[in-house]
Design a protein around this motif. Structure first.
Motif, PDB file in Angstrom:
ATOM      1  N   UNK A  43      -8.021  -4.785   3.300  1.00  0.00           N
ATOM      2  CA  UNK A  43      -8.448  -3.495   2.743  1.00  0.00           C
ATOM      3  C   UNK A  43      -7.414  -2.876   1.809  1.00  0.00           C
ATOM      4  N   UNK A  44      -6.227  -3.488   1.754  1.00  0.00           N
ATOM      5  CA  UNK A  44      -5.169  -2.928   0.915  1.00  0.00           C
ATOM      6  C   UNK A  44      -4.613  -1.630   1.465  1.00  0.00           C
ATOM      7  N   UNK A  45      -4.632  -1.503   2.783  1.00  0.00           N
ATOM      8  CA  UNK A  45      -4.175  -0.257   3.408  1.00  0.00           C
ATOM      9  C   UNK A  45      -2.669  -0.232   3.579  1.00  0.00           C
ATOM     10  N   UNK A  46      -2.057   0.912   3.261  1.00  0.00           N
ATOM     11  CA  UNK A  46      -0.659   1.175   3.580  1.00  0.00           C
ATOM     12  C   UNK A  46      -0.583   2.555   4.216  1.00  0.00           C
ATOM     13  N   UNK A  47       0.260   2.725   5.235  1.00  0.00           N
ATOM     14  CA  UNK A  47       0.493   4.074   5.756  1.00  0.00           C
ATOM     15  C   UNK A  47       0.973   4.990   4.630  1.00  0.00           C
ATOM     16  N   UNK A  48       0.700   6.268   4.771  1.00  0.00           N
ATOM     17  CA  UNK A  48       1.035   7.210   3.685  1.00  0.00           C
ATOM     18  C   UNK A  48       2.521   7.166   3.346  1.00  0.00           C
ATOM     19  N   UNK A  49       3.358   6.983   4.337  1.00  0.00           N
ATOM     20  CA  UNK A  49       4.795   6.920   4.066  1.00  0.00           C
ATOM     21  C   UNK A  49       5.123   5.695   3.209  1.00  0.00           C
ATOM     22  N   UNK A  50       4.443   4.583   3.496  1.00  0.00           N
ATOM     23  CA  UNK A  50       4.673   3.378   2.710  1.00  0.00           C
ATOM     24  C   UNK A  50       4.250   3.593   1.263  1.00  0.00           C
ATOM     25  N   UNK A  51       3.085   4.212   1.055  1.00  0.00           N
ATOM     26  CA  UNK A  51       2.624   4.468  -0.310  1.00  0.00           C
ATOM     27  C   UNK A  51       3.623   5.339  -1.057  1.00  0.00           C
ATOM     28  N   UNK A  52       4.111   6.368  -0.381  1.00  0.00           N
ATOM     29  CA  UNK A  52       5.067   7.277  -1.019  1.00  0.00           C
ATOM     30  C   UNK A  52       6.338   6.533  -1.425  1.00  0.00           C
ATOM     31  N   UNK A  53       6.837   5.692  -0.527  1.00  0.00           N
ATOM     32  CA  UNK A  53       8.060   4.965  -0.819  1.00  0.00           C
ATOM     33  C   UNK A  53       7.853   3.926  -1.911  1.00  0.00           C
ATOM     34  N   UNK A  54       6.664   3.295  -1.931  1.00  0.00           N
ATOM     35  CA  UNK A  54       6.387   2.299  -2.957  1.00  0.00           C
ATOM     36  C   UNK A  54       6.440   2.949  -4.349  1.00  0.00           C
ATOM     37  N   UNK A  55       5.937   4.184  -4.458  1.00  0.00           N
ATOM     38  CA  UNK A  55       5.935   4.874  -5.753  1.00  0.00           C
ATOM     39  C   UNK A  55       7.344   5.193  -6.215  1.00  0.00           C
ATOM     40  N   UNK A  56       8.285   5.257  -5.295  1.00  0.00           N
ATOM     41  CA  UNK A  56       9.661   5.571  -5.670  1.00  0.00           C
ATOM     42  C   UNK A  56      10.389   4.369  -6.265  1.00  0.00           C
ATOM     43  N   UNK A  57       9.792   3.178  -6.184  1.00  0.00           N
ATOM     44  CA  UNK A  57      10.437   1.985  -6.725  1.00  0.00           C
ATOM     45  C   UNK A  57      11.149   1.199  -5.644  1.00  0.00           C
ATOM     46  N   UNK A  58      11.887   0.160  -6.047  1.00  0.00           N
ATOM     47  CA  UNK A  58      12.553  -0.724  -5.080  1.00  0.00           C
ATOM     48  C   UNK A  58      13.527   0.032  -4.179  1.00  0.00           C
ATOM     49  N   UNK A  59      13.623  -0.418  -2.947  1.00  0.00           N
ATOM     50  CA  UNK A  59      14.580   0.188  -2.013  1.00  0.00           C
ATOM     51  C   UNK A  59      15.982  -0.375  -2.207  1.00  0.00           C
ATOM     52  N   UNK A  60      16.059  -1.574  -2.818  1.00  0.00           N
ATOM     53  CA  UNK A  60      17.322  -2.315  -2.959  1.00  0.00           C
ATOM     54  C   UNK A  60      17.911  -2.660  -1.586  1.00  0.00           C
ATOM     55  N   UNK A  61      17.006  -2.871  -0.625  1.00  0.00           N
ATOM     56  CA  UNK A  61      17.403  -3.276   0.721  1.00  0.00           C
ATOM     57  C   UNK A  61      16.556  -4.476   1.137  1.00  0.00           C
ATOM     58  N   UNK A  62      17.195  -5.467   1.733  1.00  0.00           N
ATOM     59  CA  UNK A  62      16.500  -6.596   2.342  1.00  0.00           C
ATOM     60  C   UNK A  62      16.727  -6.541   3.857  1.00  0.00           C
TER      61      UNK A  62
END
Length: 339
Positions: A43-62
């Motif tokens: 369904x392409x679902x992400x929790x709202x927090x995930x969507x928000x963080x994705x819009x901010x760009x890469x985390x630069x964390x592995x």
């Protein structure tokens, strides 16, 4: 865009169950978890927090999933960790270390909460639950190791099966027909530790083909008394043993050499000794022929591959890259002198 209710309906579970799966805050049955993750991915679902963080760009964390077991060799553990960390640093990435013994729920949590751009796996098992979880994650997963269920991850590893065959070919060429594999803790083999099992199985199979008897004695400890007991049992069972392959660590290998000397057996004149799947034996007072782990090469390639995926340069998930091992001769292998 699909919401948590849609995922719950598709998976046939409650909204709270979906929430627990995504947060990792409560233990959920494996079958239920997989249904939820499959529905979320479809369904392409992400929790709202995930969507928000994705819009901010890469985390630069592995994330680095590296479970600690009772049989974990901390000297090897540290070498692999720092090899990954140093390579990641070159790309401007930090590592988030996940050390729970069974890390599949941690992977779901850090991916669902948008905490990392990708996940690296260490201490890979032959059939690794984390590789199954990777099917439902929306971040790439690279395994430093080769699980049999590798279709949802990228894998980088030494070719331990080839290493096992080459060890037997060398033994055969030198006339050895009775070989002891001084192994790691028995639980590592029972759990299916990838590199130990692949080497051992290949060595036994090649040994059968060549007419070489290969026996395994798992370690009960690295101390001198433990090693002496192992040697006593081995030579009692098969006095014709003329070659020992150590799948252990520097302390254990040193005590094997000491134990042979105590029995009046010279290395390599009476008994040849080789180490395989090991690291750091060059620091021993007496060097041992070795087919070593190559943490710098393996870990560097794993991080490089991760960057290729994150940069969109490849999309061939399930790809397995095998690196060739090397043989380091230090004078502990010779022609068999025992009938």
């Amino acid at each position: 865009m699909a919401g948590i209710k849609d995922v719950a309906a598709c998976a046939g579970v409650s909204i709270s169950t979906v929430s627990y799966v995504m947060s990792g805050k409560r233990s959920i049955k494996e079958e239920t978890k997989r249904k939820v993750l499959k529905a979320a991915k479809e369904l392409g679902y992400m929790p709202s927090r995930t969507q928000e963080l994705r819009h901010r760009g890469p985390t630069k964390v592995l994330a680095l999933s590296s479970p600690l077991h009772e049989y974990t060799d901390y000297s090897n553990y540290a070498v692999f960790f720092f090899a990954l960390a140093m390579r990641a640093k070159r790309y401007g990435y930090d590592l988030l270390l996940l050390m729970h013994e069974y890390g599949d729920q941690e992977l779901t949590r850090v991916a669902a909460e948008g905490m990392v751009d990708g996940i690296l796996l260490l201490d890979v098992l032959m059939c690794d639950a984390r590789a199954d979880v990777a099917r439902a994650l929306d971040v790439p997963v690279v395994a430093v190791g080769y699980p049999s269920n590798s279709d949802a991850v990228y894998s980088v590893d030494l070719d331990f099966e080839r290493m096992g065959r080459e060890a037997m070919e060398k033994a055969y060429a030198l006339g050895h027909r009775h070989v002891l594999v001084a192994g790691a803790d028995s639980s590592a083999y029972e759990d299916g530790s990838n590199y130990l099992v692949r080497f051992l199985d290949a060595a036994k199979k090649k040994g059968d083909d060549l007419g070489i008897s290969v026996i395994l004695k798992p370690s009960t400890g690295n101390g001198r008394d433990d090693v002496n007991l192992m040697l006593d049992e081995t030579f009692l069972e098969n006095p014709a043993i003329s070659m020992i392959i150590c799948q252990t660590n520097a302390v254990h290998v040193a005590n094997v050499l000491n134990g042979l000397q105590d029995r009046g057996l010279r290395v390599p004149d009476d008994v040849s000794v080789m180490a395989a799947c090991t690291h750091g034996l060059g620091s021993l007072p007496r060097g041992v022929d070795e087919m070593p782990m190559m943490p710098t090469e393996t870990c560097s390639r794993a991080v490089d591959l991760m960057m290729e995926v994150l940069n969109g340069d490849r999309d061939d998930v399930g790809r397995v890259e095998m690196l060739s091992s090397r043989y380091i001769a230090r004078g502990t292998m010779a022609k068999c002198s025992r009938s």
